[in-house]
Every structure is written in C-alpha cells, then in structure tokens.
Write an enzyme that holds these catalytic residues in place. Structure first.
Site, PDB file in Angstrom:
ATOM      1  N   HIS A   1      36.213  49.264  41.584  1.00  0.00           N
ATOM      2  CA  HIS A   1      35.514  48.668  40.444  1.00  0.00           C
ATOM      3  C   HIS A   1      36.072  49.104  39.095  1.00  0.00           C
ATOM      4  O   HIS A   1      35.545  48.724  38.064  1.00  0.00           O
ATOM      5  CB  HIS A   1      34.013  48.987  40.512  1.00  0.00           C
ATOM      6  CG  HIS A   1      33.367  48.457  41.742  1.00  0.00           C
ATOM      7  ND1 HIS A   1      32.941  47.154  41.869  1.00  0.00           N
ATOM      8  CD2 HIS A   1      33.109  49.050  42.938  1.00  0.00           C
ATOM      9  CE1 HIS A   1      32.436  46.978  43.074  1.00  0.00           C
ATOM     10  NE2 HIS A   1      32.521  48.104  43.746  1.00  0.00           N
TER      11      HIS A   1
ATOM     12  N   SER B   1      29.492  51.740  43.220  1.00  0.00           N
ATOM     13  CA  SER B   1      29.245  50.302  43.257  1.00  0.00           C
ATOM     14  C   SER B   1      27.781  49.918  43.084  1.00  0.00           C
ATOM     15  O   SER B   1      27.497  48.811  42.645  1.00  0.00           O
ATOM     16  CB  SER B   1      29.811  49.702  44.548  1.00  0.00           C
ATOM     17  OG  SER B   1      29.331  50.394  45.670  1.00  0.00           O
TER      18      SER B   1
ATOM     19  N   LYS C   1      38.823  42.113  43.279  1.00  0.00           N
ATOM     20  CA  LYS C   1      37.730  42.200  42.304  1.00  0.00           C
ATOM     21  C   LYS C   1      38.271  41.812  40.928  1.00  0.00           C
ATOM     22  O   LYS C   1      38.558  40.643  40.710  1.00  0.00           O
ATOM     23  CB  LYS C   1      37.086  43.580  42.400  1.00  0.00           C
ATOM     24  CG  LYS C   1      36.304  43.660  43.724  1.00  0.00           C
ATOM     25  CD  LYS C   1      35.726  44.994  44.068  1.00  0.00           C
ATOM     26  CE  LYS C   1      34.935  44.838  45.375  1.00  0.00           C
ATOM     27  NZ  LYS C   1      34.800  46.076  46.117  1.00  0.00           N
TER      28      LYS C   1
END
Ligand SMILES: *Cc1c(COP(=O)(O)O)cnc(C)c1O
Length: 371
Positions: free
Chosen positions: A191, A163, A222
């Site tokens: 992610h 990240s 996300k």
C-alpha cells in the site's frame, strides 16, 4: 469476514464511479490509489505489449518465460526503488510465500506484527520456522522476543502500510532492532509503493532508509494499476530467491504484455507527482470533513482512512445507508478487526474529485445525525 461472502458484479473498469450490479455507484473501496487502473495510456501500452510479445508467458522464468519485457521491468523497478536488484513475482501473495520460505525454515524464527497481511502469516506457517507475533506496533515486545529467541536466523516481517488501519510501520526503529539482533527485515509495501515518498518509490524513500538487511516487497496491482509484484534487495539475496523461491521457480511467467504496461506505469508514477498531491489533499479534506461526526477516523496519513463505528450491526447499517445514497464503502467487522472496532474502510484514489469526497462527507453527517 473481510468481505461479503457474495460477490458484487463489477460492470465497468475500476474507477471512482463504477457500475455495480446494474447501478452506478461512487466507490471508496479500491486500492487503485493513483487512478491508473483504467488509464488509457496503460491500456495502450498493454495492447502494444501484446502486439510485440504475444499474450501468454508460455513457460516459467527459469525455462523460457523470462522475456525482455520482464527483464527491462526488473531493471527499471530496481532503479526506481534505489536497490541493487529486483525480481518479479506473479502476485504479492506468492512473493511473500517465496521470500519467507526461501530464507527461513525449521529452527529459525519469524517475528510478525499482529496486523500483518494474511499472505505474510501463511508464508510464516509454510516455512516451518517458529512463528512469533507481537502486538501491533509494539517494538518493546518485539525487542524482548528477538532478545529471548535462540534461533540462528531471525526474520522480522511487517506491512509497511497496514491494510486495515492505514498507519505506517516505524521502519527506522524496526531496522535498528534488526541490526541490534542480527535479523532480516521483510517490508511488505503493497500500500506504499507508488504512493509514499517524493517520487512514489515507497516506504524506503518516505523514511530515507537503506540497508542490506532489508528485503523489500511491493505489489503492482494496487497503486501501479496493473498486476504482479516484485522483491528487491541485495544481489546475493535476489540470486538466492531466483534459484530457491518455489512460487518463483514453479510457476508460469506472467504475460509479458503486463510487464510492458508496467514500464509505462512506472514512468507515470515518477512523472506525475500531482497524483500523490491530489491524494494527500483529498485525504486532508476527508479528515477535516469528518470532524464532528459521532465516529472517529483512525490516525492514518495514508489513503486508507478507517472510520470506526464500533458494533458490527451499527457498521453494517451505516454502510447500507451510504449505499442507499449511491456510495459504496466496505464495512470491516470482527474477527478481521478487534471486537468493538467494526469500521468503514474508506480508501481514496487520485481518481476521486473534491466534490466526490464532499459527497461522502455530507452523507456521513446526514447518517450520523440520525445515529
Ligand atoms: C494486496 C496485498 C498483498 C497481496 O498482493 P497481491 O499482488 O494482490 O497478491 C500482500 N500484502 C499486502 C499488505 C497486501 O495488501
């Protein structure tokens, strides 16, 4: 500190141009990689879900909180990531706590990349297993640790996309090590889900790997634009988690309207490959544009593009100069990142335009020329 200790007030939906503390700014700090957080189709699906299922989850999944919307979403997620079964968790933080504490305990060992997300570290501590961290991406060191450790149960845990650095974990090589040393591999694809792979199925699709040893975790707040998380893997693993993972068992089911909205989000992720293409183009454009700056971008192929400034004060002053120009990019400082590598963590979204990325690049050149 990862973030400023005071909070900015967001006065608009999450999108490229946001209203913050009374002003409009162009932001490069969200994890809304596909630009779905404010998508009207998700908003409508959430409303439809509320009309159909009400708002509150009302009970835990094992009592009476497991609605048909949650169930349909679990089936759709498993299918989407090509794994046998999936289990929803309220958040990625809770999913990591749940998986690690349900699988290992005293006498076992967890091996973790040093740059892993805090939730994986907390999970390892809570499990009471021995906690061994290896230097970022250092497979030789991981292999030595795996070979030397007498624990019967070994679990390797890693971010799939890191990240703070934006690089992708070497999953095939990690899997090979896990096979050789009879360890499980927990991949945290917070992610990568929605972004990596031809249809956005994430890091497993990106590398074309599959194994019963892999425990796949991804978050839904996300790229998926909503909220929540899931774990996917072998049926026996999922059944075990369903019975044993405490952050699954002892918490209220998330609002079923969110599961309903997530079904729509999955459809969009799979169908709209142009969002991933757009993100790749914006990423390439940013990287080209940053050539010639006095600072360097880290070698990342993802939407997380850290620009290393060096000193903490220098990084803060570049972030401030950007903000004066209406551009919001977070500065990340030690101890979150190593001393001397304070950076701007630029994150891109398919919601950004080429012109907006160019605006950031031009501002960086202006500021760089004066630095
Ligand atoms: C955001 C994040 C989490 C936590 O997910 P939430 O759903 O926000 O709790 C876990 N792991 C990584 C790598 C993350 O970036």
């Amino acid at each position: 500190m990862l973030f400023r200790s005071t909070r900015r007030l967001l006065q608009s939906p999450q999108q490229a141009v946001v209203r913050v503390d009374g002003s409009d700014v162009l932001a490069f700090c969200s994890n809304d990689y596909l630009g779905l957080a404010a998508d009207p189709r998700l908003r409508d699906a959430a409303c439809e879900g509320a009309a159909r299922h009400g708002v509150g989850g009302g009970a835990s999944h094992l009592i009476l909180g497991h609605s048909e919307a949650h169930h349909a979403l679990e089936e759709a997620l498993a299918k989407f990531v090509s794994l046998p079964r999936a289990l929803l968790f309220s958040t990625g933080y809770m999913a990591n706590l749940g998986v690690v504490t349900a699988l290992v305990g005293r006498g076992d060992a967890v091996f973790a990349d040093r740059l892993n997300h805090a939730s994986l570290n907390d999970a390892a501590q809570l499990s009471r297993a021995e906690f061994k961290r290896y230097p970022h991406g250092d497979l030789k060191s991981l292999e030595r640790a795996l070979a030397a450790h007498p624990a019967r149960r070994k679990l390797v845990v890693t971010d799939a996309v890191f990240s703070m650095d934006g690089d992708i974990a070497p999953v095939p090589a990690l899997l090979e090590l896990c096979e050789r040393h009879d360890a499980w591999l927990l991949l945290d694809d917070a992610h990568g889900f929605g972004v990596l792979g031809a249809t956005g199925a994430g890091v497993l699709q990106h590398f074309g790997v599959a194994s019963e040893r892999i425990i796949y975790m991804a978050t839904l707040g996300k790229a998926a634009g909503v909220f929540g998380a899931f774990v996917a893997g072998a049926p026996a693993l999922i059944e075990w988690l369903l019975q044993r993972a405490r952050p699954y068992v002892y918490t209220t089911a998330t609002p079923p309207m969110l599961a309903h909205a997530l079904l729509k989000s999955l459809e969009i992720i799979a169908a709209e490959g142009e969002r991933r293409e757009c993100l790749a183009q914006l990423t390439a454009r940013l990287r080209q544009g940053c050539a010639g700056l006095p600072w360097r971008l880290m070698p990342s192929d993802t939407a997380i593009q850290p620009l290393v400034i060096g000193g903490t004060n220098a990084a803060m002053s570049v972030a401030d100069a950007l903000l004066e120009r209406g551009l919001l990019v977070p500065a990340i400082r030690p101890p979150t990142v190593p001393e001397g590598t304070a950076r701007l963590r630029i994150s891109l979204s398919a919601d950004h335009t080429v012109a907006q990325v160019d605006r950031l690049v031009e501002a960086l050149h202006e500021i760089g020329a004066r630095a």
